[in-house]
Design a protein around this motif. Structure first.
Motif, mmCIF file in Angstrom:
data_model
loop_
_atom_site.group_PDB
_atom_site.id
_atom_site.type_symbol
_atom_site.label_atom_id
_atom_site.label_comp_id
_atom_site.label_asym_id
_atom_site.label_seq_id
_atom_site.Cartn_x
_atom_site.Cartn_y
_atom_site.Cartn_z
ATOM 1 N N ILE A 250 -14.443 -8.674 -6.426
ATOM 2 C CA ILE A 250 -13.814 -8.387 -7.718
ATOM 3 C C ILE A 250 -12.331 -8.752 -7.687
ATOM 4 O O ILE A 250 -11.792 -9.309 -8.642
ATOM 5 N N VAL A 251 -11.647 -8.423 -6.597
ATOM 6 C CA VAL A 251 -10.219 -8.736 -6.450
ATOM 7 C C VAL A 251 -10.014 -9.338 -5.068
ATOM 8 O O VAL A 251 -10.587 -8.868 -4.088
ATOM 9 N N ARG A 252 -9.196 -10.358 -4.984
ATOM 10 C CA ARG A 252 -8.868 -10.970 -3.704
ATOM 11 C C ARG A 252 -7.367 -11.232 -3.628
ATOM 12 O O ARG A 252 -6.665 -11.224 -4.641
ATOM 13 N N GLY A 253 -6.872 -11.431 -2.398
ATOM 14 C CA GLY A 253 -5.490 -11.856 -2.207
ATOM 15 C C GLY A 253 -4.440 -10.776 -2.334
ATOM 16 O O GLY A 253 -3.261 -11.083 -2.560
ATOM 17 N N LEU A 254 -4.812 -9.506 -2.147
ATOM 18 C CA LEU A 254 -3.811 -8.442 -2.198
ATOM 19 C C LEU A 254 -2.944 -8.481 -0.945
ATOM 20 O O LEU A 254 -3.409 -8.833 0.132
ATOM 21 N N VAL A 255 -1.689 -8.109 -1.061
ATOM 22 C CA VAL A 255 -0.755 -8.130 0.062
ATOM 23 C C VAL A 255 -1.265 -7.202 1.159
ATOM 24 O O VAL A 255 -1.640 -6.052 0.898
ATOM 25 N N THR B 262 20.934 -3.846 -2.585
ATOM 26 C CA THR B 262 21.216 -4.342 -3.932
ATOM 27 C C THR B 262 19.987 -4.332 -4.831
ATOM 28 O O THR B 262 20.096 -4.536 -6.038
ATOM 29 N N GLY B 263 18.824 -4.097 -4.257
ATOM 30 C CA GLY B 263 17.584 -4.085 -5.032
ATOM 31 C C GLY B 263 16.413 -4.518 -4.171
ATOM 32 O O GLY B 263 16.521 -5.496 -3.430
ATOM 33 N N CYS B 264 15.318 -3.805 -4.254
ATOM 34 C CA CYS B 264 14.166 -4.053 -3.384
ATOM 35 C C CYS B 264 13.333 -5.212 -3.919
ATOM 36 O O CYS B 264 12.759 -5.112 -5.019
ATOM 37 N N PRO B 265 13.196 -6.312 -3.162
ATOM 38 C CA PRO B 265 12.520 -7.497 -3.684
ATOM 39 C C PRO B 265 10.999 -7.476 -3.581
ATOM 40 O O PRO B 265 10.342 -8.407 -4.066
ATOM 41 N N ILE B 266 10.402 -6.425 -2.963
ATOM 42 C CA ILE B 266 8.949 -6.427 -2.785
ATOM 43 C C ILE B 266 8.226 -5.586 -3.838
ATOM 44 O O ILE B 266 7.016 -5.379 -3.751
ATOM 45 N N LEU B 267 8.960 -5.141 -4.856
ATOM 46 C CA LEU B 267 8.352 -4.286 -5.862
ATOM 47 C C LEU B 267 7.429 -5.037 -6.806
ATOM 48 O O LEU B 267 6.674 -4.423 -7.558
ATOM 49 N N ASP B 268 7.479 -6.373 -6.779
ATOM 50 C CA ASP B 268 6.596 -7.134 -7.650
ATOM 51 C C ASP B 268 5.178 -7.243 -7.109
ATOM 52 O O ASP B 268 4.232 -7.494 -7.854
ATOM 53 N N SER B 269 5.022 -7.026 -5.792
ATOM 54 C CA SER B 269 3.709 -7.253 -5.174
ATOM 55 C C SER B 269 3.219 -6.085 -4.323
ATOM 56 O O SER B 269 2.103 -6.121 -3.812
ATOM 57 N N THR B 270 4.047 -5.046 -4.147
ATOM 58 C CA THR B 270 3.650 -3.854 -3.390
ATOM 59 C C THR B 270 4.251 -2.623 -4.067
ATOM 60 O O THR B 270 4.921 -2.723 -5.091
ATOM 61 N N GLY C 6 2.942 -0.007 -5.669
ATOM 62 C CA GLY C 6 2.510 0.292 -7.018
ATOM 63 C C GLY C 6 1.005 0.336 -7.149
ATOM 64 O O GLY C 6 0.261 0.254 -6.171
ATOM 65 N N ILE C 7 0.579 0.473 -8.398
ATOM 66 C CA ILE C 7 -0.837 0.505 -8.742
ATOM 67 C C ILE C 7 -1.135 -0.693 -9.631
ATOM 68 O O ILE C 7 -0.391 -0.983 -10.571
ATOM 69 N N TRP C 8 -2.226 -1.373 -9.317
ATOM 70 C CA TRP C 8 -2.680 -2.513 -10.115
ATOM 71 C C TRP C 8 -3.998 -2.162 -10.794
ATOM 72 O O TRP C 8 -4.846 -1.474 -10.221
ATOM 73 N N GLN C 9 -4.163 -2.644 -12.025
ATOM 74 C CA GLN C 9 -5.358 -2.392 -12.823
ATOM 75 C C GLN C 9 -6.119 -3.708 -13.010
ATOM 76 O O GLN C 9 -5.545 -4.725 -13.431
ATOM 77 N N PHE C 10 -7.410 -3.676 -12.692
ATOM 78 C CA PHE C 10 -8.259 -4.860 -12.837
ATOM 79 C C PHE C 10 -9.525 -4.479 -13.600
ATOM 80 O O PHE C 10 -9.922 -3.306 -13.637
ATOM 81 N N ARG C 11 -10.177 -5.480 -14.171
ATOM 82 C CA ARG C 11 -11.495 -5.251 -14.752
ATOM 83 C C ARG C 11 -12.501 -5.017 -13.631
ATOM 84 O O ARG C 11 -12.482 -5.713 -12.616
ATOM 85 N N ALA C 12 -13.353 -4.032 -13.808
ATOM 86 C CA ALA C 12 -14.282 -3.658 -12.749
ATOM 87 C C ALA C 12 -15.459 -4.617 -12.621
ATOM 88 O O ALA C 12 -16.173 -4.581 -11.617
ATOM 89 N N SER D 196 -1.153 -9.718 -10.411
ATOM 90 C CA SER D 196 -0.242 -10.471 -11.272
ATOM 91 C C SER D 196 0.612 -9.477 -12.040
ATOM 92 O O SER D 196 0.381 -8.260 -11.996
ATOM 93 N N LYS D 197 1.593 -9.975 -12.743
ATOM 94 C CA LYS D 197 2.445 -9.115 -13.555
ATOM 95 C C LYS D 197 1.616 -8.391 -14.611
ATOM 96 O O LYS D 197 1.847 -7.209 -14.907
ATOM 97 N N GLU D 198 0.637 -9.080 -15.173
ATOM 98 C CA GLU D 198 -0.192 -8.489 -16.208
ATOM 99 C C GLU D 198 -1.059 -7.342 -15.666
ATOM 100 O O GLU D 198 -1.371 -6.389 -16.372
ATOM 101 N N ALA D 199 -1.444 -7.448 -14.388
ATOM 102 C CA ALA D 199 -2.298 -6.422 -13.786
ATOM 103 C C ALA D 199 -1.499 -5.246 -13.232
ATOM 104 O O ALA D 199 -2.086 -4.229 -12.854
#
Length: 416
Positions: free
Chosen positions: A137-142, A179-187, A189-195, A203-206
């Motif tokens: 269902i989902v691939r390529g997570l960090v 000055t700001g954490c650069p890994i917040l775009d990919s770690t 957090g919580i991501w939402q996907f279609r099951a 992605s940003k949308e997820a």
């Protein structure tokens, strides 16, 4: 005298709504079998033992138990047991990956590896029909070394939610100039996907929610139709900033936090932490905080908070009818236990109950099941025999608890 002094340091513990009394901590526990203490009327049974590093689990109406194992060293990644008469025997195992997340929803078993989410079709008896050919269902997570396991849960609208933990304590490896954490775009957090949609990627949308250092316990609250998660707080306030925090403050801070999340929420890691004694979000010392400065109000507050370093690994909303009515729709939390509360004794290693009302925490949390660690000395030193991790509700309303240290599975039941 020494034990009395230690006890005085541990009290009072606090939730957001107020202080926990000594009676609330004890909760009138009674010896309940399986080495545990529980409230009156409850009993505990060991239904399986020596399984290996058992993480999260689900229990079917047919009394099959699917357990996600942390690794494939002792079995394949998903162990299948069948329970009869309070004893569970191994039926089979499948999956060439270890992990944590596992759930059943709408005829499928979902499970996560360190970088993917899979699902398996179930038949009418909730048996996996083809264990060797899951759908991705989902691939390529960090999956950078630290905080690799991916927790997951599902809502009622066809979505699956996945945690991606930050590979860091406080982003120090990635933000040395603060000055700001650069890994917040990919770690973090919580991501939402279609099951039901194959081969999705983050992605940003997820991206569903930001600023969560690492979430292991997560569950969908059916009472208010919302995602709840338990965050592991940061470490080393005193070690990194000895002029700002005493060792005892660092042992108690920051809080382990329960968040109720909506899309777009930001919990603030690594810029803020929650102080359960002051009942407010504080600015992190890496970003100008001094232990007194409040955080920017744009970051959400937790809905409940618990003392530092207890390590919440499991979250379950109780919807059964077996337990007394006060437990209905409340939350059980499995605290895996601390390793870094010196100079205070190590703590946690128990399951607590957080009362809820109308979908929100209501009142003080209380220790529900204790004794996993063994003796008081084993608990205080951190040399725990068993460490609670996963929680599941059985078809009769019993609650199941995994131990990922020795692979013990506990079943907790109530009888008037």
């Amino acid at each position: 005298m020494k034990s009395k002094k230690i006890l005085s340091l541990l009290l009072p513990l606090a939730a957001i709504g107020g202080f926990v009394t000594l009676n609330a901590l004890k909760n009138d526990p009674k010896p309940a079998g399986a080495g545990l203490t529980l409230p009156a009327g409850f009993s505990a049974t060991i239904i399986a033992d020596d399984l290996g590093s058992a993480r999260h689990l689900v229990v079917t109406p047919q009394h099959d138990i699917y357990i996600h194992m942390a690794s494939t060293r002792k079995s394949k990644g998903i162990l299948v047991l069948h329970e009869e008469n309070d004893k569970a025997t191994v039926k089979t195992s499948f999956g060439d990956y270890g992990g944590t997340g596992i759930a059943i929803k709408d005829g499928y078993l979902y499970a996560s590896s360190k970088n993917s989410v899979f699902r398996y079709k179930l038949d009418a008896n909730n048996q996996v029909t083809d264990p060797n050919r899951p759908e991705t269902i989902v691939r390529g997570l960090v999956d950078i070394n630290h905080h690799q396991p991916k927790a997951l849960t599902l809502d009622n609208d066809g979505n699956v939610y996945v945690n991606i933990g930050a590979p860091s304590n406080i982003c120090e490896e990635y933000d040395k100039k603060h000055t700001g954490c650069p890994i917040l775009d990919s770690t973090a957090g919580i991501w939402q996907f279609r099951a039901d949609k194959p081969n999705q990627t983050y992605s940003k949308e997820a991206h569903y929610a930001w600023g969560l250092r690492n979430v292991v316990g997560m569950a969908w609250n059916q009472q208010d139709n919302q995602l709840f998660v338990m965050q592991h707080g940061r470490d080393a306030l005193h070690d990194l900033y000895p002029k700002l925090y005493t060792a005892q403050q660092s042992a108690e801070l920051p809080a382990e936090c329960m968040f109720a999340l909506k899309k777009g929420d930001n919990a603030g890691w690594p810029y803020v932490y929650y102080d359960w004694q002051k009942h407010k979000n504080m600015m992190g010392p890496e970003y100008g905080g001094d232990g007194e400065k409040a955080a920017d109000p744009k970051y959400i507050n937790p809905v409940a908070a618990y003392p530092g370093h207890f390590a919440p690994d499991g979250l379950l909303f109780y919807t059964g009818d077996q337990f007394p009515a006060r437990y209905k729709n409340g939350a059980f939390i499995a605290f895996h236990g601390s390793w870094n509360r010196a100079p205070l004794p190590q703590n946690g290693y128990f399951v607590v109950f957080q009362p809820f009302k109308n979908g929100k925490p209501d009142g003080k949390w209380e220790v529900f099941a204790d004794g996993f660690a063994g003796t008081a000395e084993q608990k205080a030193s951190g040399a725990a025999q068993h460490r609670p991790c996963g929680l599941a509700q059985g078809p009769d309303g019993s609650v199941y608890v995994t131990d990922d240290n020795k692979g013990t599975i506990y079943k907790i039941s109530y009888k008037k």
